[in-house]
Each structure stands twice: as structure tokens, then as C-alpha cells.
Write a protein that holds these residues in place. Structure first.
Motif, PDB file in Angstrom:
ATOM      1  N   GLN A 246       0.841  -1.201   0.000  1.00 57.57           N
ATOM      2  CA  GLN A 246       0.000   0.000   0.000  1.00 57.57           C
ATOM      3  C   GLN A 246       0.868   1.240   0.000  1.00 57.57           C
ATOM      4  O   GLN A 246       1.620   1.495   0.943  1.00 57.57           O
ATOM      5  N   THR A 249      -3.120   5.915   1.337  1.00 55.10           N
ATOM      6  CA  THR A 249      -4.366   5.482   1.966  1.00 55.10           C
ATOM      7  C   THR A 249      -5.447   5.186   0.929  1.00 55.10           C
ATOM      8  O   THR A 249      -6.289   4.307   1.122  1.00 55.10           O
ATOM      9  N   ASP A 285       0.628   7.042   8.706  1.00 53.74           N
ATOM     10  CA  ASP A 285      -0.686   7.185   8.078  1.00 53.74           C
ATOM     11  C   ASP A 285      -1.320   5.824   7.789  1.00 53.74           C
ATOM     12  O   ASP A 285      -2.521   5.639   7.966  1.00 53.74           O
ATOM     13  N   LEU A 286      -0.495   4.881   7.335  1.00 57.17           N
ATOM     14  CA  LEU A 286      -1.018   3.598   6.873  1.00 57.17           C
ATOM     15  C   LEU A 286      -1.334   2.620   8.008  1.00 57.17           C
ATOM     16  O   LEU A 286      -2.192   1.753   7.843  1.00 57.17           O
TER      17      LEU A 286
END
Length: 330
Positions: A246, A249, A285-286
């Protein structure tokens, strides 16, 4: 967040793989022999003299050993920490695993895994790009090419030789991600083979790899995990690794719709290029509000991360929280 200025150089590598003309995976099946005894033949006679009895019982067959992971055991975590390279032969821009002599790369990965052990048992990983997104549609319009069965077989043999885990990386293009996983079934029934999905290359109708990020969602991730769980159950396999990379987001929508499946270790691997500070920001963030049952991974780039900055050290990577359980270098 990631350094978006470095991404176009990474995407330019698509032209290299598109020109490589990789062939499609093929599979074959065999048939079993029937009973060769002639019709009407008498049943075999018991050993011993006529009319004699035996008090001894037949010797029981030893219990069949259940398949295990390359370094032993049937569960990946918390026993092991995974570390390795990714890549594709003949496409140096797509990762270090695609360059040099394969046995030499496997020995390097062994040392890398030892470096990241940190109290766990190191498990080396060879992450081979088995499905590569292309900048052109191709004859079937899917914008993807499948790596040849001969190449997958060669890497699987190398993984077996070095007691490593083989992860088959899928960049779906416009093809169905689940269909691409199913197409790799002949490899996934082995106890030392798992899946890695690269959803930034999973494109919707009208989208083209390299023009924008693709995406997946928690529901699709659950479908893939459910299919892998079925293989684990059917073949009594050890826990199967299911990695999804990933980069932002937006690449995984509605992640909390993901449902863990028995026998499958789902690993969210934080992608993204940049300085140590930028990569920490992407990581934070992830991994915020991580779904229940989700493990974590971290990806580093030997070339892109060092353009104007430096590569993070293993101590800096292990200082991330939660601590990554899979560390991959491209």
C-alpha cells in the motif's frame, strides 16, 4: 506521505517489462492408474501354514508428517520475521531480485533476514513478480503479462534450496485480482508459496497503469484470503502469507471490511518512496487504525530512497511501531 516526484521513474520500468514478451502460465494434469488385477483372480492368501493363526497385529503405518513452513512450524507469526528482495529476471528497474545470479541473491537475502531477526526466527523471502502491469493493453486488453511457468518454477526451486518463502507478486492491470491468484493455484498448493498483491497497479475500466494509482478494497482482500484459506484447508498446508502493498491510503478503500480467514496471515506492507522522515510519515498514516488481525510490513528502495537522501537502517526500521513483521527491498 510518499515522495510523489520519485514515482514516474519507477513507472517508466513498465515499458521494459512490456517489451520483454513474457509468456503465459500453463498447467497440466495427469491421470491415475486403475486396478491391474485380472478379473476373477482369487484373493491373495494369508502368509503362514494352512490352518495356522497369527496373534500379531499388522504394523501400523507411521503418521504422515504435516507440511511445514521452510524453517519449520505451521504458523508464520509470532515465530518468524520475514525479509527479502522483490524483482523479475531481465527487468533490473523492478527490483534487485531480478539482477545477478539467483543463488547469490538468495545468500544475500539470508544475511538480510538474519539482520532483521531481532529475537525471532528469520525467514528469507523471494518476492517474484508473477503478474506484471503493462503500459499497453495487450491482446486480451488486460494491461498485464503473466510471468512464464518456467521462471516461476526456477524461483520455486531456489526457494526450496535455500529454505526460503516464495511470494508471487500480482500487479493485475485491468484483470481480476482474484482470477490472477486462482491462475497461480499450481504453485499455491505448496507449503512454501504465498501471494503478494500490488493494488496500486489494479486498474478500473478506462484506467491505464502508470497514469494514476489503482486500488482495491477490504471486500476484495477478503475474497482473496478466503480462496487461500480454502487451499490451506484442502491440502492441510501451514499458514499462508498474503501480503498487500500500500503506497497511499487511497489504494486500499474500506480496509475495515476485511475479514481475517483461517490459515492466512494478512500483511499490510507500507510502500512509498522518500527520505526516512517521509517514509515514517507514510508508515504512520497507513498503520493508523489497523484492522483487527492485520500484520505489518515495510518496503525500502535501494535506488529511489537514496536519491537526495539515504536508505533507512535496519535499526530505524525495527524502531517503527508496530514493529514490521515483513521487510522487503526493491
Amino acid at each position: 506521505m510518499l515522495d510523489s516526484t520519485a514515482e514516474p521513474g519507477r513507472r517508466s520500468a513498465l515499458a521494459v517489462t512490456a517489451a520483454a514478451g513474457l509468456s503465459l502460465l500453463t498447467a497440466c494434469a495427469g491421470t491415475a492408474d486403475g486396478d491391474a488385477s485380472p478379473r476373477g483372480a482369487p484373493p491373495p492368501r494369508a502368509s503362514g501354514t494352512p490352518g495356522s493363526r497369527t496373534s500379531s497385529s499388522p504394523t501400523p503405518k507411521p503418521a504422515k508428517k504435516r507440511p511445514e513452513l521452510p524453517r519449520g512450524g505451521r504458523e508464520l507469526f509470532p515465530r518468524h520475521r520475514l525479509a527479502g528482495y522483490c524483482g523479475l529476471p531481465g527487468a533490473a528497474a523492478l527490483g534487485r531480485l531480478g539482477t545477478g545470479e539467483l543463488d547469490q541473491r538468495a545468500r544475500e537475502i539470508e544475511k538480510l533476514a538474519q539482520t532483521y531477526a531481532a529475537g525471532r526466527e528469520p525467514l528469507p523471502v523471494l518476492e517474484l513478480l508473477a503478474v506484471v502491469a503493462n503500459s499497453s493493453a495487450g491482446p486480451d486488453g488486460t494491461y498485464r503479462t503473466r510471468t512464464s511457468a518456467d521462471t516461476v518454477r526456477r524461483f520455486h526451486k531456489a526457494a526450496q534450496k535455500h529454505r526460503a518463502l516464495l511470494l508471487l507478486n500480482i500487479q493485475p492491470g485491468r484483470a481480476s485480482a482474484l482470477a490472477e491468484v486462482k491462475a497461480l493455484r499450481e504453485w499455491l498448493v505448496h507449503p512454501d508459496v504465498g501471494v503478494a498483491l500490488d493494488p496500486e497497479w489494479e486498474m478500473g475500466p478506462g484506467e491505464k497503469p502508470g497514469d494514476s494509482y489503482g486500488s482495491t478494497d477490504g471486500g476484495e482482500l477478503t475474497e482473496i484470503a478466503r480462496y487461500l484459506s480454502g487451499l490451506v484447508r484442502e491440502h492441510d498446508l501451514p499458514e499462508k502469507a498474503f501480503v498487500f502493498h500500500q503506497v497511499a491510503t487511497s489504494v486500499v478503500e474500506d480496509q475495515h471490511a476485511f475479514r481475517p480467514q483461517p490459515g492466512v496471515a494478512a500483511i499490510k506492507c507500507a510502500d512509498g518512496i522518500g527520505s526516512p522522515g517521509l517514509k515514517r510519515g507514510t508508515w504512520n498514516d497507513l498503520v493508523r487504525n489497523l484492522p483487527s488481525g492485520m500484520h505489518t510490513g515495510f518496503k525500502l528502495f535501494y535506488d529511489e530512497d537514496t536519491e537526495g537522501s539515504r536508505l533507512m537502517t535496519h535499526k530505524e526500521v525495527l524502531a517503527l511501531r508496530p514493529q514490521p513483521e515483513y521487510v522487503m527491498y526493491e
